[in-house]
Enzyme design. Structure first.
Site, PDB file in Angstrom:
ATOM      1  N   SER A  25      17.779  -1.956  11.805  1.00 58.53           N
ATOM      2  CA  SER A  25      17.619  -1.208  10.544  1.00 58.53           C
ATOM      3  C   SER A  25      16.168  -0.773  10.341  1.00 58.53           C
ATOM      4  O   SER A  25      15.628  -0.870   9.232  1.00 58.53           O
ATOM      5  CB  SER A  25      18.079  -2.057   9.357  1.00 58.53           C
ATOM      6  N   CYS A  60      15.468   7.235  -3.918  1.00 61.83           N
ATOM      7  CA  CYS A  60      16.056   6.278  -2.976  1.00 61.83           C
ATOM      8  C   CYS A  60      17.086   5.374  -3.638  1.00 61.83           C
ATOM      9  O   CYS A  60      17.753   4.591  -2.955  1.00 61.83           O
ATOM     10  CB  CYS A  60      14.952   5.451  -2.326  1.00 61.83           C
TER      11      CYS A  60
END
Length: 349
Positions: free
Chosen positions: A47, A15
């Site tokens: 988000s 990530c």
């Protein structure tokens, strides 16, 4: 396959490959301009971890996709980590996965078929552990190895847990220790111990399936998982969505034991600097906290822990759920409060 060094075939890993939060916001633009769809319960507005679409009064479908470049050198382990990370977004919404599709991009002129197959087998093993089929996917020839999943899940609309519904006074519980990005950076530099690798692997391949259990607790108001933007970045998303501030006590934040000395020595991915440049002005660090502590809270986590906002009276119940599911490091790390969307970090509670 020990001769395969997957991390040497890519410019980033896990990530930590994510586009920096500030740049991503510029790319996506204003979600308010999108056309309204009444049954789209979760889109891009806050988000959140996945999109959610209501099918009827009893069912909503969760859809998400997540993929990245290698965070470890072993192909099978890379596949496991990527698949676990992708399924986490379903659990973070309070849902249960039902099916996955593979996303595969491989440099076929650099990787042998046996290595590519091992990556896919790693992902298949995680789907099997989650009790779902890996029902297909799509593959391309790419310059760097990329693997991940499209994950589909279901949740009752009333049990959906967004990242934006925290309330003033909620306590914050983090399910896994921080430091994955730091361990991965040390691995790439060839200084990670065997114990450190084992800890990295154990942390990143533990399914956050406890999220489906937590969805049944009404006192759990908001939930997300901590990944590429670090603890601070994903907590700020919760703050913005709820219109609240948060306070975190550093001494309560769980940290992977093998990552702690490496953090103090300055190890970490470049994503830490990108994260801090994106949201550092929204974080207030109390005096007495050192730079490595700042950086640790912005460390890009791969397949990180769930971050839960829950009424104080139900904190013990939530912690018990985490413990029963094997998350021994789960801990109360702070709370939500009235105020502008900022995070204050204190040395101690």
């Amino acid at each position: 396959m020990s001769e395969i060094k997957l991390t040497q075939l890519s410019h980033g890993g896990g990530c930590g490959c994510k586009i920096a939060p500030a740049l991503l916001q510029q790319i996506i633009g204003d979600a308010a301009d999108k056309l309204p769809f009444p049954d789209l319960l979760v889109g891009t507005e806050n988000s959140d971890d996945a999109a959610v679409y209501r099918l009827n009064d009893q069912q909503a479908i969760i859809a998400t996709t997540d993929f990245f470049m290698p965070i470890v050198d072993d192909p099978f382990d890379f596949g496991r980590i990527a698949a676990t990370n992708a399924l986490s977004d379903v659990y973070a919404m309070g849902g249960t996965p039902i099916m996955a599709l593979a996303i595969v991009g491989m440099p076929i002129n650099k990787l042998p078929v046996t290595a590519i197959r091992a990556i896919l087998q790693g992902g298949e093993s995680v789907c099997k552990a989650a009790g779902i089929p890996l029902a297909g996917g799509h593959s391309i020839d790419s310059p760097e190895p990329i693997y991940g999943l499209v994950a589909l899940g279901v949740v009752h609309p009333d049990r959906l847990k967004k990242n934006s519904n925290a309330r003033p006074g909620d306590v914050l519980i983090l399910g896994k220790g921080l430091g994955v990005g730091i361990l991965a950076a040390a691995l790439k530099k060839g200084v990670l111990s065997g114990e450190g690798y084992a800890q990295l692997l154990a942390n990143t391949t533990r399914l956050n399936a406890v999220g489906a259990t937590l969805s049944g607790i009404a006192a759990v108001h908001a939930m997300t998982d901590v990944t590429g933007f670090g603890l601070l970045g994903h907590l700020l998303e919760m703050c913005r969505g709820a219109g609240l501030a948060a306070e975190v006590a550093f001494d309560r934040v769980p940290v992977l034991s093998e990552a702690l000395p490496l953090a103090q020595q300055g190890y970490g991915p470049g994503a830490i600097e990108r994260n801090m440049e994106s949201y550092g002005k929204e974080v207030k660090f109390a005096d007495g906290l050192e730079n490595w502590q700042h950086r640790l809270l912005a460390d890009a986590q791969t397949s990180g822990g769930l971050l839960v906002a829950v009424e104080p009276e139900a904190a013990d119940e939530v912690l018990a759920c985490f413990r029963q599911a094997g998350f021994e490091q789960a801990a109360v790390i702070g709370s939500m409060k009235q105020g502008a969307a900022t995070v204050t970090v204190t040395p101690a509670a």
